[in-house]
Design an enzyme around this catalytic site. Sequence first.
Site, PDB file in Angstrom:
ATOM      1  N   PHE A 151       8.352 -59.362 -21.732  1.00 44.34           N
ATOM      2  CA  PHE A 151       9.095 -58.571 -20.741  1.00 44.34           C
ATOM      3  C   PHE A 151      10.427 -58.172 -21.366  1.00 44.34           C
ATOM      4  CE2 PHE A 151      11.979 -57.674 -17.317  1.00 44.34           C
ATOM      5  CZ  PHE A 151      11.199 -57.017 -16.379  1.00 44.34           C
ATOM      6  N   ASP A 236      15.043 -60.633 -28.471  1.00 44.18           N
ATOM      7  CA  ASP A 236      15.498 -60.377 -27.109  1.00 44.18           C
ATOM      8  C   ASP A 236      15.921 -61.710 -26.499  1.00 44.18           C
ATOM      9  OD1 ASP A 236      15.724 -60.011 -24.378  1.00 44.18           O
ATOM     10  OD2 ASP A 236      14.008 -58.654 -24.221  1.00 44.18           O
ATOM     11  N   LYS A 265      22.362 -60.452 -18.825  1.00 39.10           N
ATOM     12  CA  LYS A 265      22.244 -61.450 -17.755  1.00 39.10           C
ATOM     13  C   LYS A 265      23.489 -62.330 -17.611  1.00 39.10           C
ATOM     14  CE  LYS A 265      17.223 -61.541 -17.268  1.00 39.10           C
ATOM     15  NZ  LYS A 265      17.197 -60.778 -16.036  1.00 39.10           N
TER      16      LYS A 265
END
Length: 462
Positions: A151, A236, A265
């Site tokens: 993802f 990532d 985030k």
Amino acid sequence: MSTYIADLLAGQRGKNFELHERHLNTQMVRVLKAIGYDRIYTRARGPYLYDERGTEYLDLLSGFGVFAIGRNHPEVTQALRDVLDAELPDMVQMDVSLLSGLLAEEILQRCPDRLTKMFFCNSGAEAVEAAIKFARYTTRREKIVYCEHGFHGLTLGALSLNGEQLFREGFGPLLPGCSAIPFNDPSALDQALRGRDVAAFIVEPIQGKGVNLPDHDYLPEAARLCSKYGTLFVVDEIQTGLGRTGRFWAIEHWGVEPDMILMAKALSGGFVPVGAVAMTGRIMNAVFNRMDRAVVHGSTFSKNNMAMAAGLATLRVIQQENLVENAARVGEELLAGMRSLADKYELLQQVRGKGMMLALEFGPPRSLSLKAAWAMLEAANKGLFSQMVTIPLFKNHHILSQVAGHGMNVVKFLPPLVLTAKDRDWILGALDAVIADCHKVPGAIWDLGKTLAGHALKSKAG
């Protein structure tokens, strides 16, 4: 001084779901009501949420990992007040700001030595988009390789690297030149790269969907293969970074040095959207190689003073409160406690994770009565059993968690890094009670299961 927002919040309190149903995502409202998550939260602090009745909830979702330092940390709120009080010039655009330079310096000090340049943006998806563009320009190659079940975001370029079909369906055609390979399979990566036409291999060190960990030699071998074939190795760390796994970067567990690290985030403590890419000087200098190319990629709100100040304060909190070390210690205690539950309960078949990124995987039982009940749920909707864990965890034990991915019987925890021994015991006690109830057929939890199966079948029929 104006009290406009305070008055608005007081006057409209409790209208959350009514307003969202009318003006925003109606289906999300339906989902929350169906599973009993329709609470009106009025306050938050650290790892805790409080509803209008004053009930305390332990938040093990932390905004999909955004609130790593807990919610409303006073150090970050003070930093934001300092910026507002200073009346600084912001986003002048024909300028370079001090705070963005300072944050870049702080981040790079925590990165491998070969990463010497930073690019700031507004989200993880934007960081992925930047990585795609930068990799293609630097290598003059088109292809991007990513992993199945990965993802990387939901904007069009990031979606093109998304290994979950549910998110991709109906949004094509996606970005050309992107291809998936199995995660944790060096031979598949070798096969994908050997044509020497791949710009970048973009991978999560630990896959967020399912919390899938690599074998110990996978990421070092991936780095070696990328170097061999001239492909940029891009990690990532949008969810795994900034201490979540018990190291500042998850890649530190495997001793690898990538060409780019993507982050977002937790970087601003959950206050202001921010994303970033740390990269080698070679990549930055290739993309921005002439004065007339100084603006070939950017983002209007990137490097804004509020985001940069929040990032600086967040890094300070992580360091001063030893949150990386706390994530490693409490996370290991949670893993040990969860593994002891796997020894007790046949439905709990695997426990995995690192630091504060944890997962419980449930699977088909051995006993006949449980087999029949399990089969009923799986026939209605694959992965439905996991909701029988998350819903009573929330309803009966006031713990907010999530299912790790569509069609998975995996329950995932992304707690704030500030969890205490008391929180650890709260979690393990609640899990013991809920999983024990799942082994009682018939029982209240299996009544819930029948209700969920009914909803699933109605949804399929509709």
